[in-house]
Design an enzyme around this catalytic site. Structure first.
Site, PDB file in Angstrom:
ATOM      1  N   ASP A 100       6.362  52.564  39.600  1.00  0.00           N
ATOM      2  CA  ASP A 100       5.348  51.555  39.941  1.00  0.00           C
ATOM      3  C   ASP A 100       5.497  51.010  41.360  1.00  0.00           C
ATOM      4  OD1 ASP A 100       7.637  50.083  39.654  1.00  0.00           O
ATOM      5  OD2 ASP A 100       6.937  48.857  37.984  1.00  0.00           O
ATOM      6  N   HIS A 114       7.170  45.462  37.036  1.00  0.00           N
ATOM      7  CA  HIS A 114       8.193  45.244  38.065  1.00  0.00           C
ATOM      8  C   HIS A 114       8.508  43.755  38.234  1.00  0.00           C
ATOM      9  CE1 HIS A 114      10.057  48.021  41.123  1.00  0.00           C
ATOM     10  NE2 HIS A 114      10.530  46.864  41.550  1.00  0.00           N
ATOM     11  N   TYR A 168      14.917  55.316  42.085  1.00  0.00           N
ATOM     12  CA  TYR A 168      13.768  55.309  42.988  1.00  0.00           C
ATOM     13  C   TYR A 168      13.739  56.691  43.629  1.00  0.00           C
ATOM     14  CZ  TYR A 168      12.975  50.233  42.922  1.00  0.00           C
ATOM     15  OH  TYR A 168      12.663  48.953  42.559  1.00  0.00           O
TER      16      TYR A 168
END
Length: 493
Positions: free
Chosen positions: A265, A355, A237
Site C-alpha cells: 500500500d 497503513h 518493502y
C-alpha cells in the site's frame, strides 16, 4: 586501523569533501551524497563532525558495511583529539527531561491511551511527529479507532466461563492470544535499544513479532534477541532493485523467519504533515535550498523509503514464490476485490490495512472492510482455514480484538501502542501494553459467554451501523485527549 584526528575530520565539511564520524570510525561519504535516500543536506549538516547521535535512530549499525564499499572507512577517530561541545539545553528539552523524571509509575498505566499520553510528553519532537502522524487531515487515522465504536456486542449469560482459552495459531504457529506485533519503522527514535525490545517482549508474552524492513536494528540484532523456538515473521518493502529484494528475502528465510508479509500500500508515501514539518526544524532556512522544494519537506518517513518500487503488481507474486518457501501474506489490502485477487494468486493470507492511516486519507478502516472481504472470499471458494485474514489499525481495547475475530479475522496486528510502551517504560512498557490487552480480551470473552476462540462468531456483534460514518457514537475522551491536533504553521513574530 589508521588513527585520524578530529581536526583533520573537521577540514572535510563540504560537498567537495564530506567526512564524518560514526561510532568511532571516520567515513568519506563524498561520493554517496547524491545517492543518500534522505538527501545530501542531512549528510552535509554533519560533515566534518560526529554524526553518531543522528545516525543511530534511523539506521541499523551494519548498514554502511552492507551497502557501501569498504574503502569509505578511512580509519578510527583519535579520541584524545576530540573536544567535547557544550550543548545548550532548550526550554523544550528541559520540559521533556522533567516529564521523564515525573512520569507516572508503570502500575498506573491502566490502558493503551495512558501510554500514548505519556509518550507525547517524553518523546523528542521529531520522534513524536514520526510515530503519531497520519496522512493529510488524519481523518482515516482517527476513523481506524472510531469505527470499532460503531460495532456493538451481544453478550450471552449463564455460560460456564471458569476456564477461558485465548490461544490460537497463526499460519500454524502458536500464539497466546490472537494478536501479533506488527512492523513499525525506526524503533530507536523511541528507545536506544530499538526493535529488539519488541522481540524480547513478544517472547515474554508468547506472541509473534513481524520484523520490519525499516527497523533501526539490523535483522541479525532482532533475530539474536529472540530465543530458540520463538516465531518471527518478516515484513518486506519491495525494492526497485529486485536483486536487493531477493537478497533480503533469502536472508530473512535463512535467519529463520517463518512468513513473508509484503507491504503493497505504499507505491508512494502519503503526506504526513506532522512529520514533514520536522524537516524544517531539523534543516533551518539557511540550510534549505529553494530549488529543492520537492525533497526538503519530506520528513523522516519519505526520506527512508525512496527505494520502494511503485511498479509492484500482482504478476510479481509468481516471482516471489520462486525465491522463497515462506508463506506469502499481502499486507495493505483495502477492498474485497483485492482480497480475492490475493487468494487467486496463491498467497496464504492478507492483512487488511490502511497503513495506520498514514497513506490515503479518507480510506476506510480495516474493520469496516473486513466483513465484505470475508464474504467475497467465501463466495469465491476460498478456504479460510488455509487462507488467513488479519487486520491492523486502531486496536486499543480487548473488545476491539473480539470484534475483529467475530467478523472473521484470524488475528490483529498492533503497532503504535507497542512503540509508545517502549518509548515510555522500555521492555516493561511493551509487556504491560500486551498484558493489558490480553487481560481485557479474556474479560470480554467471559462477559460474552465464550471460552475459546472458535466459539466467537459473527452473530455476537451488531454491525448495522458500521458503514455509517456520520452517525452519532459515544465520545471517546481517552482517545480525543491524547490525539495531537493538526495545526498550521504559525509565524514566530
Amino acid at each position: 586501523m589508521k588513527l585520524i584526528s578530529a581536526s583533520d575530520v573537521a577540514k572535510h565539511d563540504s560537498q567537495k569533501s564530506c567526512w564524518m564520524i560514526i561510532h568511532g570510525k571516520v567515513y568519506d561519504l563524498t561520493n554517496f551524497l547524491e545517492e543518500h535516500p534522505g538527501g545530501k543536506k542531512i549528510l552535509l549538516k554533519y560533515a566534518g563532525k560526529d554524526a553518531t547521535e543522528a545516525f543511530d535512530p534511523i539506521h541499523p549499525k551494519d548498514i554502511i558495511a552492507k551497502y557501501l564499499p569498504p574503502e569509505v572507512c578511512l580509519g578510527e577517530i583519535d579520541v584524545s583529539t576530540i573536544v567535547a561541545e557544550k550543548k545548550e539545553e532548550t526550554p523544550e528539552e528541559k520540559a521533556r527531561q522533567l516529564a521523564i523524571q515525573n512520569k507516572p509509575h508503570i502500575s498506573e498505566m491502566l490502558n493503551l491511551h495512558d501510554f500514548e499520553a505519556v509518550a507525547k510528553q517524553v518523546l523528542r519532537a521529531d520522534a513524536w511527529a514520526y510515530y503519531s502522524s497520519g496522512a493529510d487531515d488524519e481523518i482515516t487515522l482517527r476513523e481506524n479507532h472510531n469505527a470499532f465504536h460503531r460495532i456493538w456486542l451481544k453478550p450471552r449469560v449463564m455460560v460456564n466461563v471458569t476456564h477461558v482459552d485465548m490461544s490460537t495459531k497463526l499460519l500454524g504457529y502458536d500464539s497466546s492470544f490472537p494478536l501479533y506485533i506488527t512492523a513499525c519503522a525506526l524503533g530507536k527514535l523511541g528507545h536506544p535499544e530499538g526493535e529488539v525490545i519488541l522481540t524480547r517482549a513478544a517472547n515474554k508474552q508468547k506472541i509473534i513479532q513481524l520484523l520490519p524492513t525499516l527497523a533501526s536494528c539490523s535483522l541479525d540484532e532482532m533475530v539474536n534477541a529472540s530465543v530458540v523456538g520463538q516465531i518471527l515473521f518478516y515484513q518486506l518493502y519491495v525494492n526497485s532493485d529486485r536483486k536487493i529484494s531477493e537478497q533480503i528475502v533469502r536472508t530473512a528465510e535463512a535467519k529463520g523467519c517463518k512468513a513473508l508479509f509484503i507491504t503493497v500500500d505504499a507505491p508512494q508515501l502519503g503526506r504526513r504533515e506532522k512529520d514533514m514539518r520536522q524537516k524544517f526544524v531539523i534543516n533551518p532556512p539557511d540550510m534549505q535550498d529553494d530549488k529543492d522544494l520537492k525533497t526538503r519537506d519530506e520528513g523522516a518517513a519519505r526520506a527512508i523509503s525512496k527505494f520502494i518500487d511503485p511498479g509492484l503488481c500482482w504478476e510479481d507474486i509468481k516471482w516471489f514464490k520462486s525465491i522463497t518457501r515462506m508463506p506469502i501474506i499481502i499486507k495493505g489490502i483495502q477492498s474485497a476485490e483485492d482480497s480475492v485477487l490475493a487468494w487467486q494468486h496463491g498467497c496464504q493470507g492478507i492483512v487488511i490495512s490502511n497503513h495506520g492511516g498514514r497513506q490515503l486519507d479518507t480510506s476506510p478502516s480495516a474493520i469496516e472492510i473486513l466483513p465484505s472481504a470475508i464474504a467475497a472470499l467465501k463466495a469465491a471458494g476460498a478456504d479460510l482455514n488455509k487462507f488467513e485474514v488479519y487486520i491492523d489499525g486502531g486496536i486499543r481495547r480487548g473488545s476491539d480484538i473480539f470484534k475483529a475475530i467475530a467478523l472473521g479475522a484470524k488475528a490483529v496486528g498492533l503497532g503504535r501502542p507497542t512503540l509508545y510502551g517502549m518509548s515510555t517504560y522500555g521492555e516493561a512498557g511493551v509487556e504491560r501494553v500486551l498484558q493489558l490487552l490480553k487481560d481485557e480480551f479474556e474479560m470480554v470473552m467471559r462477559l460474552m459467554g465464550v471460552t475459546s476462540i472458535d466459539q466467537i462468531t459473527p452473530d455476537m456483534v451488531d454491525i448495522r451501523n458500521l458503514g455509517n460514518h456520520i452517525s452519532t457514537v459515544p465520545r471517546d475522551y481517552l482517545s480525543s485527549g491524547v490525539y495531537d491536533k493538526m495545526l498550521p504553521r504559525r509565524s514566530k513574530l
